[in-house]
Design a protein around this motif. Structure first.
Motif, PDB file in Angstrom:
ATOM      1  N   LYS A 126      59.545  -6.069  30.998  1.00  0.00           N
ATOM      2  CA  LYS A 126      60.465  -7.210  31.032  1.00  0.00           C
ATOM      3  C   LYS A 126      61.751  -6.950  30.230  1.00  0.00           C
ATOM      4  O   LYS A 126      62.842  -7.232  30.695  1.00  0.00           O
ATOM      5  CB  LYS A 126      59.747  -8.460  30.507  1.00  0.00           C
ATOM      6  N   VAL A 166      52.483  -5.689  36.217  1.00  0.00           N
ATOM      7  CA  VAL A 166      51.813  -6.566  35.254  1.00  0.00           C
ATOM      8  C   VAL A 166      50.561  -5.831  34.789  1.00  0.00           C
ATOM      9  O   VAL A 166      49.948  -5.075  35.538  1.00  0.00           O
ATOM     10  CB  VAL A 166      51.451  -7.950  35.829  1.00  0.00           C
ATOM     11  N   GLU A 208      63.868 -11.394  39.311  1.00  0.00           N
ATOM     12  CA  GLU A 208      62.426 -11.130  39.390  1.00  0.00           C
ATOM     13  C   GLU A 208      61.789 -11.647  40.675  1.00  0.00           C
ATOM     14  O   GLU A 208      60.623 -11.365  40.930  1.00  0.00           O
ATOM     15  CB  GLU A 208      61.705 -11.805  38.212  1.00  0.00           C
ATOM     16  N   GLN A 222      57.115  -6.310  40.291  1.00  0.00           N
ATOM     17  CA  GLN A 222      57.180  -5.649  38.986  1.00  0.00           C
ATOM     18  C   GLN A 222      55.761  -5.428  38.480  1.00  0.00           C
ATOM     19  O   GLN A 222      54.830  -6.110  38.912  1.00  0.00           O
ATOM     20  CB  GLN A 222      57.994  -6.486  38.009  1.00  0.00           C
ATOM     21  N   LYS A 261      53.811  -8.502  31.027  1.00  0.00           N
ATOM     22  CA  LYS A 261      54.863  -7.797  31.758  1.00  0.00           C
ATOM     23  C   LYS A 261      55.336  -6.685  30.828  1.00  0.00           C
ATOM     24  O   LYS A 261      56.058  -6.942  29.872  1.00  0.00           O
ATOM     25  CB  LYS A 261      56.038  -8.722  32.063  1.00  0.00           C
TER      26      LYS A 261
END
Length: 183
Positions: free
Chosen positions: A142, A69, A62, A67, A139
């Motif tokens: 995830k 959110v 990560e 990524q 997230k």
């Protein structure tokens, strides 16, 4: 629940109550109100399902690739003057909050969602004048077998330390030596 429940937000108490001294209630589901903002009339401006990209996490996978959110924000302010004036200057400017969130996601430098949620709350209180905020941060990508993992926090202006500019003022220094010089 991924939507802020407007009906429940509208039902916040208008007058002070004993809720200020009572123990906080257990957290409600994702994005749902768990308790009223501070005593007194509070209007709530919200941003729902804001999606941004950031580097956050503790796993090595990560720490190099941004990524997604997702944020749901409820921003409590005393009865908005904008209701009467119809001026953007008298309310929370969604576009300005959105831009500040994107800037924060590019520069925050924290690893945990909890720390990022705290940074968002601080931003809304210190830079946008919120008196109470609820920040739900997730997230969504995830794990393959869950829709999202995340955290929800609530903060009041009184929870936040004074901004650095407000600390160490002349009045603070003047009181340091008070009473040390005999009359």
């Amino acid at each position: 629940m991924d939507r802020i429940d407007i009906a429940r937000l509208a039902s916040f108490p208008i007058a002070a109550s004993t809720a200020d001294t009572a123990a906080p209630r257990a957290s409600a589901p994702w994005g749902a109100p768990s308790e009223a903002p501070p005593a007194g009339r509070m209007d709530v401006v919200f941003i729902e399902n804001f999606i941004g990209q950031t580097i956050i996490g503790i796993d090595s996978s990560e720490l190099h690739v941004p990524q997604p959110v997702r944020m749901n924000l409820a921003i409590g302010v005393p009865a908005l003057r904008a209701c009467a004036t119809d001026r953007i200057e008298d309310t929370i400017n969604y576009a300005a909050v959105r831009a500040a969130l994107h800037a924060l996601l590019e520069s925050h430098g924290v690893r945990l969602l909890e720390a990022l949620a705290e940074a968002v709350a601080r931003l809304l209180i210190n830079d946008f004048g919120a008196h109470w905020v609820r920040v739900a941060l997730a997230k969504p990508a995830k794990f393959d077998d869950v829709a999202a993992v995340g955290v929800q926090i609530e903060r009041q202006r009184s929870d936040m330390p004074k901004p650095a500019a407000a600390q160490g003022g002349l009045a603070d220094y003047a009181s340091l030596g008070q009473g040390l010089i005999p009359n």
